[in-house]
Design an enzyme around this catalytic site. Structure first.
Site, mmCIF file in Angstrom:
data_model
loop_
_atom_site.group_PDB
_atom_site.id
_atom_site.type_symbol
_atom_site.label_atom_id
_atom_site.label_comp_id
_atom_site.label_asym_id
_atom_site.label_seq_id
_atom_site.Cartn_x
_atom_site.Cartn_y
_atom_site.Cartn_z
ATOM 1 N N CYS A 1 -79.889 41.806 5.096
ATOM 2 C CA CYS A 1 -80.924 41.069 5.829
ATOM 3 C C CYS A 1 -80.522 39.599 5.864
ATOM 4 C CB CYS A 1 -82.261 41.250 5.108
ATOM 5 S SG CYS A 1 -83.604 40.238 5.751
ATOM 6 N N CYS B 1 -79.506 38.853 12.711
ATOM 7 C CA CYS B 1 -80.582 39.625 12.088
ATOM 8 C C CYS B 1 -80.089 41.059 12.135
ATOM 9 C CB CYS B 1 -81.883 39.472 12.875
ATOM 10 S SG CYS B 1 -83.156 40.648 12.344
HETATM 11 N N1 DGL Z 1 -83.557 42.376 9.219
HETATM 12 C C1 DGL Z 1 -83.936 41.081 8.840
HETATM 13 C C2 DGL Z 1 -82.866 40.040 9.072
HETATM 14 O O1 DGL Z 1 -81.699 40.375 9.094
HETATM 15 C C3 DGL Z 1 -85.283 40.488 9.139
HETATM 16 C C4 DGL Z 1 -86.330 41.129 9.930
HETATM 17 C C5 DGL Z 1 -87.705 40.586 9.542
HETATM 18 O O2 DGL Z 1 -88.229 41.111 8.553
HETATM 19 O O3 DGL Z 1 -88.199 39.651 10.181
HETATM 20 O O4 DGL Z 1 -83.123 38.881 9.211
#
Ligand code: DGL
Length: 269
Positions: free
Chosen positions: A79, A193
């Site tokens: 993430c 993301c």
């Molecule tokens: N998948 C996450 C990232 O790479 C974030 C998504 C979220 O919870 O806003 O930033």
């Protein structure tokens, strides 16, 4: 000499939702026998609209609990939001190797011909000093345009549940970058993301031809393979997908999870 690692010790992947599956897909191709625990903090989703303190508290607290309970050989924070905010804090407190997810600005800077790079991330990621540092270090003499696209997180979550997604969402993300000064010249877009590679086809359609998309998943998988070199792997049964909140729609995720070898779903108690 390093103590030998239990062959059944899992690699723990962590995200707020299904985004980390884009990292797991790459990891499976490199380390097909690795036991995996995939943790989604769906009780805290989305991270991208939270404050730094809120994200840091959840990530540090949950990863502390997870590492006590499952004794992973390695943790991957799959993430960008969690990594750009809390990677240093997590590494400070846990005695286990932690791999983070860093926006792929370096490879994007090497690839762009027009010298204009777009970066799509969450609102929290695009304001981080970590991103400023990457820009200063690797994108000198180039223009990096950033756009926060929280709707794409919800779109990826819906897509993996087999739900219909409004194509407007992808148009808005493309427009958010294209409408900035120099935006028409963007030839490379960093998907900062982990949810966004899950909707790359839809984004590519919205941006039109001539745009390359780059994310960190391959680099992360390679890093994990490197750090676990020489270790034995024993996958005994279907791997576990662990969620922090029970919700009806988890059942709809079964096919997407099973496609990556996550056959068991549980909710953290
Ligand atoms: N998948 C996450 C990232 O790479 C974030 C998504 C979220 O919870 O806003 O930033």
């Amino acid at each position: 000499m390093e103590p030998s690692v239990d062959p059944a010790a899992p690699i723990l992947l962590f995200d707020s939702g299904v985004g980390g599956l884009s990292v797991l897909a790459e990891l499976r191709t490199l380390l097909p026998d690795a036991p995996i625990i995939y943790t989604a903090d769906n009780g805290g989703l989305p991270y991208g609209t939270k404050t730094e303190a809120q994200v840091a508290a959840r990530v540090c607290g949950l990863l502390g609990r997870m590492s006590e309970r499952f004794a992973p050989r390695l943790i991957c924070i799959a993430c960008n939001t969690a990594s750009t905010i809390a990677l240093g804090m997590v590494r400070d407190v846990l005695h286990v190797p932690v791999v983070g997810t860093v926006p792929a600005i370096k490879p994007a800077a090497a690839l762009t011909k027009t010298r204009v790079i777009g970066l799509l991330g969450t609102d929290a990621t695009i304001r981080q000093a970590y991103v400023d540092q990457l820009e200063a270090e690797f994108a000198q003499g180039k223009r990096l345009l950033r756009f926060g696209a929280p709707d794409l997180v919800a779109a990826a979550e819906a897509k993996l549940r087999g739900q219909k997604v409004d194509p407007e969402v992808f148009q808005r993300a493309a427009q958010g970058l294209r409408s900035q000064p120099g935006g028409e010249e963007i030839d490379t877009v960093v998907l900062a993301c982990t949810h966004f590679p899950l909707v790359e086809t839809e984004l590519a359609e919205a941006f039109g031809p001539g745009v390359h998309f780059i994310d960190g998943a391959t680099g992360i998988a390679r890093r994990i393979a490197f750090l676990t070199q020489g270790q034995q792997f024993a996958r005994r049964e279907g791997d576990l997908a662990l969620f922090t909140r029970d919700e009806e729609s988890l059942a709809a995720l079964r096919p997407a999870l099973a496609a990556l070898g996550l056959e068991r779903i549980a909710v953290l108690d």
